[in-house]
Design an enzyme around this catalytic site. Structure first.
Site, PDB file in Angstrom:
ATOM      1  N   CYS A  21      -0.159  -2.661  15.213  1.00  0.00           N
ATOM      2  CA  CYS A  21       0.048  -2.383  13.793  1.00  0.00           C
ATOM      3  C   CYS A  21      -0.575  -3.453  12.903  1.00  0.00           C
ATOM      4  CB  CYS A  21       1.541  -2.270  13.512  1.00  0.00           C
ATOM      5  SG  CYS A  21       1.935  -1.906  11.795  1.00  0.00           S
ATOM      6  N   GLU A  48       0.820  -1.202   0.000  1.00  0.00           N
ATOM      7  CA  GLU A  48       0.000   0.000   0.000  1.00  0.00           C
ATOM      8  C   GLU A  48       0.855   1.253   0.000  1.00  0.00           C
ATOM      9  OE1 GLU A  48      -2.630   0.035   3.370  1.00  0.00           O
ATOM     10  OE2 GLU A  48      -2.962  -2.131   3.221  1.00  0.00           O
ATOM     11  N   CYS A 104       4.949  -5.289  16.121  1.00  0.00           N
ATOM     12  CA  CYS A 104       4.325  -4.288  16.997  1.00  0.00           C
ATOM     13  C   CYS A 104       2.839  -4.611  17.162  1.00  0.00           C
ATOM     14  CB  CYS A 104       4.505  -2.886  16.423  1.00  0.00           C
ATOM     15  SG  CYS A 104       6.235  -2.387  16.262  1.00  0.00           S
ATOM     16  N   CYS A 164      -1.797   2.453   6.969  1.00  0.00           N
ATOM     17  CA  CYS A 164      -1.177   1.407   6.152  1.00  0.00           C
ATOM     18  C   CYS A 164      -1.330   0.034   6.792  1.00  0.00           C
ATOM     19  CB  CYS A 164       0.306   1.726   5.926  1.00  0.00           C
ATOM     20  SG  CYS A 164       0.547   2.757   4.475  1.00  0.00           S
ATOM     21  N   CYS A 173       3.169   8.404   1.487  1.00  0.00           N
ATOM     22  CA  CYS A 173       3.682   7.429   2.450  1.00  0.00           C
ATOM     23  C   CYS A 173       3.786   6.099   1.715  1.00  0.00           C
ATOM     24  CB  CYS A 173       2.725   7.321   3.637  1.00  0.00           C
ATOM     25  SG  CYS A 173       3.195   6.077   4.853  1.00  0.00           S
ATOM     26  N   CYS A 189       5.735  -7.308   7.611  1.00  0.00           N
ATOM     27  CA  CYS A 189       6.732  -6.791   8.556  1.00  0.00           C
ATOM     28  C   CYS A 189       7.011  -7.847   9.611  1.00  0.00           C
ATOM     29  CB  CYS A 189       6.201  -5.516   9.212  1.00  0.00           C
ATOM     30  SG  CYS A 189       7.386  -4.711  10.332  1.00  0.00           S
TER      31      CYS A 189
END
Length: 344
Positions: A122, A95, A119, A335, A108, A115
């Site tokens: 997120c 994205e 976290c 995102c 962005c 990832c």
């Protein structure tokens, strides 16, 4: 055995010069090709009209131009924010978000497919890590958004899906290409790189003196609590992170922005504000408070009132604080959310 084609959009001008020299071509041809790729943003060698058909054929045999496809496009009715879901050539999705500010258009972009930082608040990390993005795939998020929207991108934030410093070499190459005087020529002072706190890479970045703005996701001044919501803290704790940040400021002379996602009942108490102010006092820094984004897989939340109260506490403690403006609220512009919904 057929030789694998080279991703020409990820090559520096010097590398293209070397490749064309091996083909018996002059330096100026490489500069023309580089201009076609990074200024005119073509996606096919056939579009390079001042290059001979013979050379274009040779180029297509040795190189390929990376492409992205717009799978989904959401445009806000409120503030001109446009959110893109891109399909990659291998079937993965990423994205980017194009935002309209008074100072110009900012985008962005993502740096990884997924990832691995984990976290808790997120959406990008929930589906896990797939792979790193290439420099060309980062560039194409900008080039395709500009083509589609008709808007010129004035600034850039590496804060989409992925941890930029976990894809360090590709990100540095991307920045070199982005700022190349014969290419896109964007000043890196208009670039902000957001990291969850990979301290050794912050030290590496400091030595490069790129001029970019470093944004560090802190989210708690307490080691135990930060480790709970950000597993990266178990590898490089707050003391190591802040030491790297102080070295970055010393080496570059640049102010650091500390990102702090305010989570109701987790990190927004008066004691949290006092600990944060004590940790950062005396540093050349700025605190950017972010109301945590709601995602259906997590129970974290924050209301605007609690964020404003936390901001006022920090200001009374002498800190430089802003509350991030929420953009694209009507299209879930945070995102990771669109990719997650699309791939379920």
């Amino acid at each position: 055995m057929e030789t694998e084609k080279l991703d020409i959009l990820s090559l520096s001008l010097d590398e293209i010069i070397m490749e064309l020299d091996s083909m018996g071509e002059k330096k100026f041809r490489a500069e023309q090709i580089f201009n076609w790729l990074h200024v005119k943003k073509v996606t096919d060698f056939s579009e390079m009209s001042n290059i001979s058909l013979e050379l274009r054929t040779k180029l297509s045999e040795k190189f390929y131009i990376k492409r992205l496809n717009i799978v989904k496009r959401l445009e806000s009715c409120v503030d001109n924010t446009i959110k893109y879901l891109y399909g990659l050539e291998d079937g993965n999705h990423i994205e980017s978000v194009l935002m309209d500010y008074k100072h110009g258009n900012s985008i962005c972009i993502s740096t990884q497919v997924g990832c691995r930082m984990g976290c808790n608040f997120c959406a990008s990390t929930i589906a896990g890590f797939r792979r790193n993005l290439t420099p060309s795939e980062m560039l194409m998020q900008i080039y395709l958004a500009e083509k589609d929207s008709g808007r010129h991108v004035d600034s850039l934030v590496l804060m989409g899906i992925g941890e930029p410093l976990d894809n360090y070499n590709n990100v540095i190459r991307f920045l070199e290409l982005l700022s190349s005087p014969k290419g896109r020529n964007m000043s890196l002072r208009h670039v902000s790189l957001s990291t969850c706190g990979i301290a050794p890479r912050i030290n590496d970045l400091a030595k490069l003196k790129t001029g970019l703005t470093l944004s560090v996701s802190l989210h708690s001044a307490d080691n135990e609590r930060r480790s709970e919501i950000m597993p990266v803290n178990r590898s490089w704790d707050i003391n190591e992170l802040i030491a790297a940040c102080r070295e970055y400021i010393k080496e570059t002379g640049r102010r650091i922005s500390f990102e702090y996602a305010v989570i109701s009942g987790v990190n927004d108490s008066p004691r949290d504000a006092e600990a944060l102010a004590a940790l950062l006092r005396g540093m050349n820094c700025h605190i950017n408070l972010i109301p945590v984004n709601k995602i259906k897989e997590r129970s974290y939340s924050a209301d605007r009132r609690s964020v404003e109260q936390f901001s006022k506490r920090l200001e009374r403690l002498g800190m430089n604080v802003t509350v991030r403006r929420t953009l694209g609220a009507d299209i879930n512009a945070a995102c990771g959310q669109l990719r997650r919904e699309y791939e379920i």
